[in-house]
Design an enzyme around this catalytic site. Structure first.
Site, PDB file in Angstrom:
ATOM      1  N   VAL A 122       0.935  -1.141   0.073  1.00 26.87           N
ATOM      2  CA  VAL A 122      -0.106  -0.050   0.033  1.00 26.87           C
ATOM      3  C   VAL A 122       0.980   1.438  -0.108  1.00 26.87           C
ATOM      4  O   VAL A 122       0.689   2.196  -0.518  1.00 26.87           O
ATOM      5  CB  VAL A 122      -1.051   0.096   1.040  1.00 26.87           C
ATOM      6  CG1 VAL A 122      -1.742   1.338   1.395  1.00 26.87           C
ATOM      7  CG2 VAL A 122      -2.044  -1.000   1.277  1.00 26.87           C
ATOM      8  N   CYS A 123       1.820   1.168   0.741  1.00 24.70           N
ATOM      9  CA  CYS A 123       2.901   2.397   0.786  1.00 24.70           C
ATOM     10  C   CYS A 123       3.211   3.080  -0.393  1.00 24.70           C
ATOM     11  O   CYS A 123       2.965   4.224  -0.713  1.00 24.70           O
ATOM     12  CB  CYS A 123       4.091   2.109   1.671  1.00 24.70           C
ATOM     13  SG  CYS A 123       3.764   1.539   3.268  1.00 24.70           S
TER      14      CYS A 123
END
Length: 188
Positions: A47-48
């Site tokens: 997700v980062c």
């Protein structure tokens, strides 16, 4: 637990990676301008990079508003560089990527997950006086939205320069604001 809203930016001194170079960033570098601290769990994750690229794509807009963006993870500045070198997406990032391998900054903002040695997703807006005006912390499985952050920064900057006015839900730049008074009680 002390509220973080309107608390003073903590003192810090960390290493960072930005535009192909290492540099030191301190709380003194933040004074006198708006700043976003954008905590995320770790480099080389899932997700980062989607969030960091989303912010990178809006970085010029943040800069035009006088806002510096600082992404922060508990990775070292060397890992930030390695991620930058290995990922076409991360190469889009122009803002400083702060390294917090000791977790000091993550603890100061209340986002450190001690048993994992990494941070929750935390977003903090600091005003030019060094006071935290927005604080959001969420679970690491939930990504954030740079457009919504832009809107919130615009609202924070508006109320900072328009004494006595407040921004209602879904307010956007140029939209109607409210002036709280007894005349509005029960009429909104």
């Amino acid at each position: 637990m002390e509220p973080i809203i309107n608390s003073q930016l903590p003192e810090f001194k960390v290493q960072a990676f930005q535009n192909g170079s290492f540099k030191t960033v301190t709380n003194e570098d933040v004074k006198g301008k708006w700043a976003i601290f954008f905590f995320y769990p770790a480099d080389f994750t899932f997700v980062c990079p989607t969030e960091l690229v989303d912010i990178a794509e809006k970085y010029d807009q943040f800069q035009a508003m006088g806002v510096e963006v600082y992404s922060v993870s508990t990775d070292s500045h060397f890992v930030h560089k390695a991620w930058h070198d290995a990922s076409e997406s991360i190469r889009k990032i122009k803002y400083p990527m702060l390294a917090d391998p000791t977790g000091t900054l993550s603890r100061a903002f209340g986002v450190m997950i001690e048993e994992e040695g990494m941070a929750y997703r935390g977003t903090f807006l600091v005003n030019p006086e060094g006071k935290i005006k927005i604080a959001e912390i969420q679970d690491n499985n939930i990504g954030r939205n740079a457009d919504e952050l832009l809107r919130k920064v615009e609202a924070a900057q508006f109320v900072a320069t328009h004494d006595g006015e407040v921004c209602p839900a879904k307010w956007k730049k140029g939209g109607a604001t409210l002036k709280p008074s007894i005349d509005l009680v029960g009429k909104i």
